[in-house]
Design a protein around this motif. Structure first.
Motif, short mmCIF file in Angstrom:
data_model
loop_
_atom_site.label_atom_id
_atom_site.label_comp_id
_atom_site.label_asym_id
_atom_site.label_seq_id
_atom_site.Cartn_x
_atom_site.Cartn_y
_atom_site.Cartn_z
N ALA A 265 0.83 -1.12 -0.11
CA ALA A 265 0.08 -0.05 0.08
C ALA A 265 0.89 1.16 -0.07
O ALA A 265 0.68 2.35 -0.77
N ARG A 266 1.97 1.38 0.97
CA ARG A 266 2.98 2.35 0.79
C ARG A 266 3.55 2.65 -0.32
O ARG A 266 3.37 3.83 -0.86
N HIS A 267 3.79 1.73 -1.06
CA HIS A 267 4.73 1.65 -2.68
C HIS A 267 3.75 2.20 -3.53
O HIS A 267 3.95 3.37 -4.17
N VAL A 268 2.49 1.92 -3.67
CA VAL A 268 1.38 2.12 -4.38
C VAL A 268 0.99 3.57 -4.30
O VAL A 268 0.97 4.32 -5.25
N HIS A 269 0.57 3.83 -2.93
CA HIS A 269 0.18 5.33 -2.89
C HIS A 269 1.61 6.40 -3.17
O HIS A 269 1.21 7.41 -3.73
N GLU A 270 2.53 5.92 -2.85
CA GLU A 270 3.86 6.83 -3.00
C GLU A 270 3.97 7.00 -4.46
O GLU A 270 4.20 8.22 -4.87
N LEU A 271 3.84 5.96 -5.45
CA LEU A 271 3.94 6.08 -6.74
C LEU A 271 2.82 6.88 -7.37
O LEU A 271 2.92 7.92 -8.18
N TRP A 272 1.89 6.67 -6.87
CA TRP A 272 0.64 7.40 -7.39
C TRP A 272 0.72 9.13 -7.07
O TRP A 272 0.40 9.74 -8.06
N ASN A 273 1.22 9.23 -5.74
CA ASN A 273 1.41 10.79 -5.63
C ASN A 273 2.26 11.51 -6.50
O ASN A 273 2.34 12.83 -6.64
N THR A 274 3.27 10.84 -6.83
CA THR A 274 4.25 11.19 -7.89
C THR A 274 3.80 11.43 -9.36
O THR A 274 4.79 12.17 -10.19
N LEU A 275 2.47 10.86 -9.74
CA LEU A 275 2.20 11.01 -11.22
C LEU A 275 1.87 12.30 -11.65
O LEU A 275 1.26 13.20 -10.77
N THR A 276 2.12 12.65 -12.94
CA THR A 276 1.55 13.85 -13.26
C THR A 276 0.16 13.67 -14.01
O THR A 276 -0.27 12.41 -14.46
#
Length: 276
Positions: A265-276
């Motif tokens: 969950a932490r990995h997916v949320h962190e990635l999502w928050n970096t997307l443009t």
């Protein structure tokens, strides 16, 4: 993004404790494997399913979906030449469709490789035809219940019956029911598809075939626990305005179920928050 966790990752915790843990980790829903709640899912009732919904809601969660539909009881098959066995298997799936509607799940994911694989001595073409007949029989039940039934492409090491999203999409098109769709599992797609996974996802999201996505690594661990880059997949979901559920489904739990679920969950949320 609506992130769900496949609940078998948190076994043997009871459902309420699973919900508490998933909510704390940042998930918005659970994807339920019926065998985690009963040795024989046929014994589960609509009242039971309504209680799952209430339990999830009490913890701020939804029930997103059902999956691992035919793990229990053992010995089921949709492709056997035993007509009574096929009908018993179909009856359970019709029951699970009713349970999905009762618990608020919008999707059922049909993986279950052993129960669709050719029996000893059976031709692959015969198994494929019987599997398609089964999906055609289930589709109107799903439509009447207001849920979507997804044919899951699986790895060739698990089954020779429906391995790519294109194969699943072709089956969906032949049957032609709005309640029958397909989905993409990142691990399986990483092993089966000849194109990059995110390109397959984009094409079949745009065509309307994909109604569900599962995240995991090619190595069958959680997203972020291997070398499979989840960022292009998440970018496609964002670019296309995907509004369905995204479920985390690891098979190899490192360091354990709860640890894997939390790290994923932490990995997916962190990635999502970096997307443009």
């Amino acid at each position: 993004m609506k992130l769900s966790l496949c609940n078998e990752v948190l076994r043997p915790l009871p459902l309420a404790a699973q919900c508490e843990a998933a909510a704390r980790m940042g998930y918005a829903a659970l994807e339920i494997a019926p065998f985690t709640l009963a040795d024989d899912p046929a014994t589960l009732s609509v009242a039971d399913a309504r209680q799952w919904r209430h339990t999830a809601h009490d913890h701020g969660l939804a029930i997103s979906s059902l999956h691992w539909l035919l793990v229990r009881p053992e010995g089921l098959s949709l492709v056997s030449d035993d007509a009574a066995l096929r009908q018993r298997t179909l009856a359970l799936l019709r029951h699970l469709i009713a349970l999905a509607a009762a618990c608020g799940a919008r999707v059922l994911v049909h993986g279950s490789p052993h129960q669709r694989s050719p029996r000893p001595g059976q031709r692959l073409a015969d198994a494929l035809a019987r599997f398609e007949d089964a999906m055609a029989e289930l589709a109107p039940h799903a439509e009447a219940a207001g849920v979507v039934y997804c044919v899951e492409p699986l790895g060739r090491i698990e089954t020779p019956v429906i391995n790519t999203v294109a194969e699943a999409a072709a089956l969906v098109d032949r049957i032609g029911s709005p309640a029958l769709r397909t989905m993409l599992d990142v691990s399986a797609a990483s092993q089966n598809e000849t194109e990059p996974v995110h390109e397959v996802l984009r094409r079949f999201l745009v065509s309307g075939h994909i109604a569900h996505v599962q995240l995991n690594d090619r190595n069958r661990r959680g997203p972020g626990q291997g070398d499979t880059d989840q960022r292009p997949v998440l970018q496609v979901l964002k670019d296309t305005g995907y509004t369905g559920w995204v479920a985390v489904e690891p098979f190899d739990y490192v360091p354990d179920g709860p640890g894997c679920a939390e790290a994923s969950a932490r990995h997916v949320h962190e990635l999502w928050n970096t997307l443009t």
